[in-house]
Scaffold this active site. Structure first.
Site, PDB file in Angstrom:
ATOM      1  N   SER A 153       3.627  20.075  47.771  1.00  0.00           N
ATOM      2  CA  SER A 153       4.541  20.934  47.033  1.00  0.00           C
ATOM      3  C   SER A 153       5.459  21.682  47.988  1.00  0.00           C
ATOM      4  O   SER A 153       5.217  21.762  49.181  1.00  0.00           O
ATOM      5  CB  SER A 153       3.767  21.919  46.163  1.00  0.00           C
ATOM      6  OG  SER A 153       3.421  23.035  46.953  1.00  0.00           O
ATOM      7  N   LYS A 154       6.496  22.213  47.395  1.00  0.00           N
ATOM      8  CA  LYS A 154       7.556  22.884  48.145  1.00  0.00           C
ATOM      9  C   LYS A 154       7.038  23.997  49.036  1.00  0.00           C
ATOM     10  O   LYS A 154       7.602  24.258  50.086  1.00  0.00           O
ATOM     11  CB  LYS A 154       8.523  23.496  47.127  1.00  0.00           C
ATOM     12  CG  LYS A 154       9.920  22.993  47.293  1.00  0.00           C
ATOM     13  CD  LYS A 154      10.854  23.813  46.457  1.00  0.00           C
ATOM     14  CE  LYS A 154      12.258  23.303  46.698  1.00  0.00           C
ATOM     15  NZ  LYS A 154      12.914  22.815  45.557  1.00  0.00           N
TER      16      LYS A 154
END
Ligand code: GLU
Length: 492
Positions: free
Chosen positions: A260-261
């Site tokens: 994820s970011k």
């Protein structure tokens, strides 16, 4: 069977590298099998649309070299056109098609109108949650006679269309990666097929489109595995053959959670901005979920097309390791042609404000020299900005402990002073002349080896590591070297 595969992104933002990998595997398989690779834009969730995301996706794919045979493309500045005979390839342009198929399901008794309000559904969900139950629709509208439901719709009552799941039935399908997968409808919901706004949900549109676009294999992320039984049921309800399913494992962080970011760069745009070469990114992600037969890691796109196989896609997720990617990118940087690298370097220098537009012409040869000297070190091209900035600096800062130690020796001040004076007397500042100066120092001062070169290196660059010193001095030029040596000598 003609292989027809598709990449079906929702335009909700930048392109995650997981999506790039999905696109890549579809592309590789199509090319290898002499099939067709289709891009379809799934924009039926109008609340999640992000402006220009379609353009961004098309550009990212073109940059990566993953070219599609059918689907939207950009002409001229911004116009999105479509190619292929199974269009439109943008779901929001296919509403009439979905509506006709929705009617068919309704008439066949596989779907029903539901009039439950948002509030009721919310209450239902809350109640189920409080009891620790799986949240699902309770089927209140399942048995409203069709004629009555149609009348209510005609009167303008708010409604959605739901899939009528058979009760407590096993739904099984074969997945190329996972083998036989079975779900029971007791764990599934009467899925909404057409929403209140008249748009289909993903589940309905995906089945209608994959069928009409004659998709042979659905290669997509494993997050869609649990939706597949609903799709399989829809195929059955329509009396259509379902495509083959291939669910790809997630790409994971080092802590084995889905990438994820929050953990850093995850979008193709991020990597492009940092100056990763597309062939490096492609090579790296190809191996995140697929294992070649041979023990090697460097594969060109052509080789990937030749070697890729669905059978060697793994069940477990691949861990995204940025160090490995950097190693691979460094490999491709070293292999890349000088002109290409120089062009990339200049672009980064402009973006980072290291050089100005009007300096490009004058500085490009100098930048090229720096690049040729330093490219072995680069993990991604943006690092050139820091390196060029250092070359532009007239001062050196000595931060390394080892470098400070070098400067402590008694002979250093005299050595650097003599070096500075002899360099200042040079007319040409290039390799042979600079080398001659170091030789003369060795002879006249009787200092050699490390005792000679380390202080010179630290004096000019501030560090004990680094590339060829003579070339570094040549690139820095007389003026900067002079100022740098002076500033260091002053501290001694
Ligand atoms: N639109 C879905 C997505 O955003 C596609 C899922 C599928 O390939 O069926 O990933």
């Amino acid at each position: 069977m003609t292989v027809r595969v598709r990449f079906a992104p929702s335009p909700t933002g930048s392109v995650h590298i997981g999506s790039l990998r999905t696109a890549l595997y579809n592309y590789l398989y199509a090319r290898q099998q002499g099939g067709k690779y289709i891009v379809r834009v799934e924009d039926t969730d109008q609340t999640r649309l992000v402006e220009a995301a379609v353009e961004g996706m098309i550009e990212a794919m073109a940059w990566a070299g993953i070219h599609h045979d059918e689907g939207p493309y950009i002409e001229g500045d911004h116009e999105i056109l479509e190619k292929g005979e199974h269009g439109p390839y943008i779901q929001s342009k296919r509403l009439a098609i979905y509506s006709a198929y929705a009617d068919e399901l309704l008439e066949k008794g596989h779907a029903y109108y539901c009039f439950c309000s948002k509030e009721r559904l919310e209450q239902l969900r809350e109640g189920q949650k409080a009891k620790g139950l799986t949240t699902r629709y309770d089927g209140r509208c399942r048995d409203i006679p069709l004629a009555e439901a149609k009348e209510r719709v005609a009167r303008g009552e708010d409604h959605v269309l739901r899939l009528k799941l058979p009760e407590k039935a096993d739904i099984a399908f074969e997945d190329v990666v996972r083998g036989r997968v079975v779900f029971n409808t007791a764990d599934l919901d009467d899925q909404v097929l057409i929403k209140n706004d008249g748009f289909p949900t993903y589940h309905f549109a995906v089945v209608v489109d994959d069928h009409l676009m004659e998709i042979s294999h659905i290669i997509r992320g494993e997050e869609w595995l649990s939706s597949t039984p609903k799709h399989v049921l829809l195929y059955e309800a329509f009396g259509w053959d379902a495509p083959k399913y291939v669910h790809l494992p997630n790409i994971l962080n080092a802590d084995k959670k889905k990438l994820s970011k929050r953990q850093g760069d995850v979008s193709v745009e991020d990597f492009k901005k940092k100056g990763y070469l597309p062939e490096a990114l492609i090579n790296y992600i190809a191996l995140l979920g697929w294992a070649p037969e041979e023990e090697r890691e460097i594969f060109s796109l052509e080789e990937l097309i030749e070697k890729f196989s669905l059978e060697r896609v793994s069940k477990s997720g691949g861990v995204f390791d940025v160090h490995k990617l950097n190693w691979m990118n460094n490999h491709y940087i070293r292999e890349a042609g000088d002109d290409r690298l120089v062009e990339m370097a200049v672009r980064h220098l402009l973006i980072d404000g290291v050089i100005k537009d009007e300096e490009i012409f004058a500085l490009t040869p100098w930048v090229k020299r720096i690049l040729l000297l330093e490219k072995e070190k680069l993990e991604y091209m943006q690092q050139i900005s820091g390196i060029v900035r250092e070359f532009m600096s007239e001062e050196v800062t000595v931060t390394e402990e080892a470098a400070r130690e070098v400067l402590k020796a008694d002979h250093v001040k005299g050595l650097l002073t003599a070096f500075m004076e002899r360099l200042a007397a040079l007319e040409s500042f290039e390799g042979e002349a600079v080398k001659a100066v170091t030789k003369s120092l060795q002879k006249d001062l009787g200092i050699k080896g490390k005792d000679l070169f380390m202080p010179l290196r630290v004096g000019v660059t501030g560090t004990v590591h680094g590339s060829d010193l003579v070339e570094t001095i040549g690139i820095l030029g007389k003026d900067r070297v002079d100022k740098r040596l002076k500033s260091i000598i002053n501290t001694l």
